[in-house]
Design a protein around this motif. Sequence first.
Motif, short mmCIF file in Angstrom:
data_model
loop_
_atom_site.label_atom_id
_atom_site.label_comp_id
_atom_site.label_asym_id
_atom_site.label_seq_id
_atom_site.Cartn_x
_atom_site.Cartn_y
_atom_site.Cartn_z
N SER A 112 -2.26 -10.83 16.95
CA SER A 112 -2.19 -10.92 15.69
C SER A 112 -2.00 -9.66 14.68
N PRO A 113 -0.96 -8.95 15.08
CA PRO A 113 -1.00 -7.62 14.45
C PRO A 113 -1.07 -7.49 13.03
N GLN A 114 -0.53 -8.65 12.25
CA GLN A 114 -0.64 -8.41 10.73
C GLN A 114 -2.20 -8.27 10.08
N THR A 115 -3.09 -8.80 11.15
CA THR A 115 -4.60 -8.78 10.73
C THR A 115 -5.01 -7.28 10.39
N LYS B 42 -2.56 2.29 9.92
CA LYS B 42 -1.04 2.87 10.33
C LYS B 42 -1.34 4.05 11.40
N THR B 43 -0.08 4.27 11.89
CA THR B 43 0.05 5.16 13.14
C THR B 43 -0.16 6.62 12.50
N SER B 44 -0.03 7.03 11.15
CA SER B 44 -0.17 8.23 10.31
C SER B 44 -1.55 8.46 10.44
N TYR B 45 -2.58 7.53 10.83
CA TYR B 45 -4.03 7.73 10.83
C TYR B 45 -4.51 8.34 11.93
N ALA C 37 -4.22 0.60 15.43
CA ALA C 37 -2.92 1.15 14.63
C ALA C 37 -1.71 1.14 15.66
N VAL C 38 -1.93 1.84 16.75
CA VAL C 38 -0.91 1.85 17.73
C VAL C 38 -0.60 0.51 18.58
N VAL C 39 -1.50 -0.37 18.78
CA VAL C 39 -1.26 -1.62 19.36
C VAL C 39 -0.51 -2.71 18.44
#
Length: 312
Positions: free
Chosen positions: A29-32, A37-40, A210-212
Amino acid sequence: METLKKATNFVSKNMALIVIAVAAVALFSPQTVSFFKTSYVNPLLGVVMFGMGLTLKPGDFKVVFSRPKDVIIGCIAQFTVMPLLAFGLTRLFGLSPELSIGVILVGTCPGGTSSNVMTYLSKGDVPLSVGMTSVSTILAPFLTPFLTYVYAGARVDVDMVSMFVSILQVVIVPIAAGFVINRFFRRFTEAAVEVLPLVSTLAIVAIVAAVVSANSANLMTSGLLIIMVVILHNVLGYALGYVIGKALRLDESKCRAISIEVGMQNSGLATSLAATHFAQYPLATIPGAVFSVWHNVSGAVLANFFARHAEV
């Protein structure tokens, strides 16, 4: 403060389960968790490294000078076994350049930040573990870019100077800052260290999320292969680290420390370097994220096994 201590104790005892649960949510459920963000990744890794610095004391480096042979053996094993395993596994499984650079980055990074805890739980040589982690981390700005170039330079462009600067920024500077603060503001750090596991775990969880979540679609199609490679990389690292210690006739506690130090990598750094320097290869961040989840599980299992078989 008491509530924070209780939360820290809970997180420390259940870190592996928490990381697995968050990774599962991010995958299915990536939207959760899309607000991570990967920028973090870089700032979050800096937080973890700063926390590591807060726990370091001048006495932690005593083992480097009192037992240099042990530390040298461990660090040589660290920077030969894991890079070679990474390279061999990418060839054996025919991984794409994207996944290969991710696996190789994991292999060329220094020891993991949780290896000292796992060594303690395994009744291993904790001073040696701390010494190895510290020395391998200090060597990382030089050896990680160089070894990445050696093992991956033929397949992808590797900017060693840029990687060197990145490792200084996200690893060495935060650790040095934490070390200095601990040296001159001991009363503050004594209070802060009690909740550091909570802060560090939350940062690691956020990196994994963030990555997954950003790569959930790709993981759903090729995740099994990545997981298999990561597990083999980690478990073979443990095994070879232990065998090297035994072959050199080190005592059991030292063998355990070297085994855990070699097998557990600073996969957060691998993820950070992949996101920063290999952004054109989105899948390169995945091995580091998967390793972050897996080695916390395997490390706890191995520590429990060693502890059960400790010499009386």
